[in-house]
Design a protein around this motif. Structure first.
Motif, mmCIF file in Angstrom:
data_model
loop_
_atom_site.group_PDB
_atom_site.id
_atom_site.type_symbol
_atom_site.label_atom_id
_atom_site.label_comp_id
_atom_site.label_asym_id
_atom_site.label_seq_id
_atom_site.Cartn_x
_atom_site.Cartn_y
_atom_site.Cartn_z
ATOM 1 N N SER A 21 -38.896 4.782 56.745
ATOM 2 C CA SER A 21 -39.674 4.149 57.817
ATOM 3 C C SER A 21 -40.947 3.577 57.220
ATOM 4 N N MET A 34 -40.647 -8.730 57.440
ATOM 5 C CA MET A 34 -40.759 -7.397 56.850
ATOM 6 C C MET A 34 -39.646 -7.198 55.826
ATOM 7 N N ARG A 71 -35.898 -3.217 62.714
ATOM 8 C CA ARG A 71 -37.312 -3.151 63.086
ATOM 9 C C ARG A 71 -37.427 -2.850 64.565
ATOM 10 N N ASN A 73 -40.318 -3.658 67.120
ATOM 11 C CA ASN A 73 -41.609 -4.322 67.294
ATOM 12 C C ASN A 73 -42.529 -3.550 68.245
ATOM 13 N N THR A 77 -42.794 -0.822 63.486
ATOM 14 C CA THR A 77 -42.138 -0.060 62.429
ATOM 15 C C THR A 77 -40.876 -0.775 61.958
ATOM 16 N N VAL A 78 -40.669 -0.754 60.649
ATOM 17 C CA VAL A 78 -39.445 -1.265 60.050
ATOM 18 C C VAL A 78 -38.745 -0.104 59.357
ATOM 19 N N CYS A 95 -42.618 -0.934 51.123
ATOM 20 C CA CYS A 95 -42.586 -1.770 52.313
ATOM 21 C C CYS A 95 -43.464 -2.997 52.069
#
Length: 118
Positions: A21, A34, A71, A73, A77-78, A95
């Motif tokens: 994460s 991302m 992801r 939104n 978080t991706v 990341c």
């Protein structure tokens, strides 16, 4: 202040799974591309998987069919779901966020170690 904070790394046996994460703050997350990169000792940093703001994804041939980027939104978080892990997946995973706000800005997290070993 921009922050990308990775989590979820660790030691896993070959064939196992991990989910990374990356929580972002200080950027317009939903407008950012991302990505996840990785760097093994002695190797250059390489792109693992990326997702644009419209959901288009791209991944390295070495992880196709095993790794999935996604992801959220709403949570800024991706994620990187990694299945069927191999010893050659061992690396520090980073990341990355690319944001276009007049100029292109490139941000990195601190990295999280993934070790695949029996």
């Amino acid at each position: 202040q921009v922050q990308l904070v990775e989590s979820g790394g660790g030691l896993v046996q070959p064939g196992g799974s991990l989910r990374l994460s990356c929580a972002a703050s200080g950027i317009f997350f939903s407008g950012a591309t991302m990505a996840w990169f990785r760097q093994a000792p002695g190797n250059q940093r390489e792109m693992v998987a990326a997702m644009t703001r419209d959901g288009t994804t791209n991944s390295a041939d070495s992880v196709k069919g095993r790794f999935t980027i996604s992801r959220d939104n709403a949570k800024n978080t991706v994620y990187l779901q990694m299945n069927s892990l191999k010893p050659e997946d061992t690396a520090v995973y980073y990341c990355n966020a690319v944001v276009l706000t007049g100029v292109i800005r490139n941000y990195w997290g601190q990295g999280t170690q993934v070790t695949v070993s029996s």
